[in-house]
Design an enzyme around this catalytic site. Structure first.
Site, short mmCIF file in Angstrom:
data_model
loop_
_atom_site.label_atom_id
_atom_site.label_comp_id
_atom_site.label_asym_id
_atom_site.label_seq_id
_atom_site.Cartn_x
_atom_site.Cartn_y
_atom_site.Cartn_z
N GLY A 46 18.61 -19.95 58.10
CA GLY A 46 19.35 -19.45 58.38
C GLY A 46 20.72 -19.62 57.76
N GLN A 51 29.33 -22.28 58.90
CA GLN A 51 29.26 -23.91 58.41
C GLN A 51 29.38 -24.22 57.01
OE1 GLN A 51 24.63 -21.82 59.38
NE2 GLN A 51 24.71 -24.31 60.23
N CYS A 91 18.61 -26.81 63.79
CA CYS A 91 20.43 -26.54 63.08
C CYS A 91 20.05 -27.70 62.32
CB CYS A 91 20.99 -26.18 64.21
SG CYS A 91 22.60 -25.54 63.55
N LEU A 92 20.43 -26.63 60.81
CA LEU A 92 21.18 -27.63 59.64
C LEU A 92 22.66 -28.29 60.45
CD1 LEU A 92 20.79 -24.30 56.74
CD2 LEU A 92 19.17 -27.19 57.69
N HIS A 133 20.79 -16.54 66.47
CA HIS A 133 21.77 -18.13 65.92
C HIS A 133 21.90 -18.27 64.94
CE1 HIS A 133 20.18 -22.59 65.27
NE2 HIS A 133 20.90 -22.22 64.53
N GLU A 134 22.65 -17.33 64.02
CA GLU A 134 23.87 -17.33 62.81
C GLU A 134 23.95 -16.36 63.50
OE1 GLU A 134 23.52 -19.24 60.25
OE2 GLU A 134 21.05 -19.58 61.20
N HIS A 137 26.88 -18.77 65.71
CA HIS A 137 27.47 -19.66 64.54
C HIS A 137 28.99 -19.08 64.26
CE1 HIS A 137 25.71 -23.38 63.17
NE2 HIS A 137 24.45 -22.34 63.33
ZN ZN Z 1 22.67 -23.47 63.39
#
Ligand code: ZN
Length: 170
Positions: A46, A51, A91-92, A133-134, A137
C-alpha cells in the site's frame, strides 16, 4: 511511467493531515497512476499520496500475488467491524523498521473512485489491516506511533540481550 520519490521519516510532510480530494480531473488520474507504479516498484502492498509529498486523501493498495490488481481509495471513511488483533507491520516511509501494531481484522470502507463515484466495500484480514495503515498516513500518523511502550521496551531489551550474548561469545 513515473516513479515518485517516497518520503521517509522524519520528513514533516508525513505528519500533515491530508485534505479531501475535491477535483476529479486528469491530474488526479495521473497522480493515482504514478502512485500505483511507484507502489509496484517496491515490495509494499500500500502507498498513500502523503508519502510522495501530496497531502490529499488518496491511497492505493495491491494485495494480489501477481501485483496487477491495484485498488484506489479517495476520501475513504472506515468503520472498524472486526476483532482486535496484533499485526507485524513495516512501512515504505520507515525502511528497516518493523513493529507489532494493534489493528482490527475487518473494516467497512466508503470511498470515492477516480470519477468521484462513491462505493462501499468490506475488507478482511491483511486487506483490512493495510487499509488501516494507509488511512493512518492520511491522518499524519505512522505505525510506530501505535507500537506500545511495552513492545518498544521489549525490542530494546532483546537488542540489548543480543548485544550481551555477542559480547560473551566474542
Ligand atoms: Zn506506511
Amino acid at each position: 511511467m513515473a516513479c515518485l520519490t517516497i518520503l521517509e521519516e522524519p520528513d514533516p510532510r508525513l505528519r500533515a493531515v491530508a485534505k479531501p480530494v475535491e477535483t476529479f480531473d486528469s491530474d488526479l488520474a495521473m497522480l493515482a497512476k504514478d502512485l500505483t507504479e511507484t507502489l509496484h516498484s517496491t515490495s509494499g502492498i500500500g502507498l498513500s499520496a502523503p508519502q510522495v509529498g501530496r497531502s490529499i486523501q488518496l491511497l492505493v493498495m495491491d494485495l494480489s500475488e501477481e501485483r496487477n490488481t491495484p485498488e484506489i481509495y479517495i476520501n475513504p471513511q472506515i468503520q472498524l467491524t472486526g476483532q482486535r488483533c496484533m499485526v507485524e507491520e513495516s512501512c515504505l516511509s520507515l525502511p528497516g523498521l518493523e513493529g507489532v501494531v494493534p489493528r482490527v481484522t475487518a473494516v467497512r470502507v466508503r470511498a470515492l473512485d477516480l470519477a468521484g463515484n462513491a462505493f462501499e466495500r468490506e475488507l478482511q484480514d491483511m486487506h483490512a489491516v493495510c487499509l488501516q495503515h494507509e488511512m493512518d498516513h492520511l491522518a499524519g500518523r505512522l505505525f510506530i506511533d501505535r507500537v506500545s511502550l511495552l513492545h518498544r521496551l521489549y525490542m530494546r531489551g532483546t537488542a540489548a540481550l543480543r548485544a550481551a550474548k555477542q559480547r560473551r561469545a566474542a
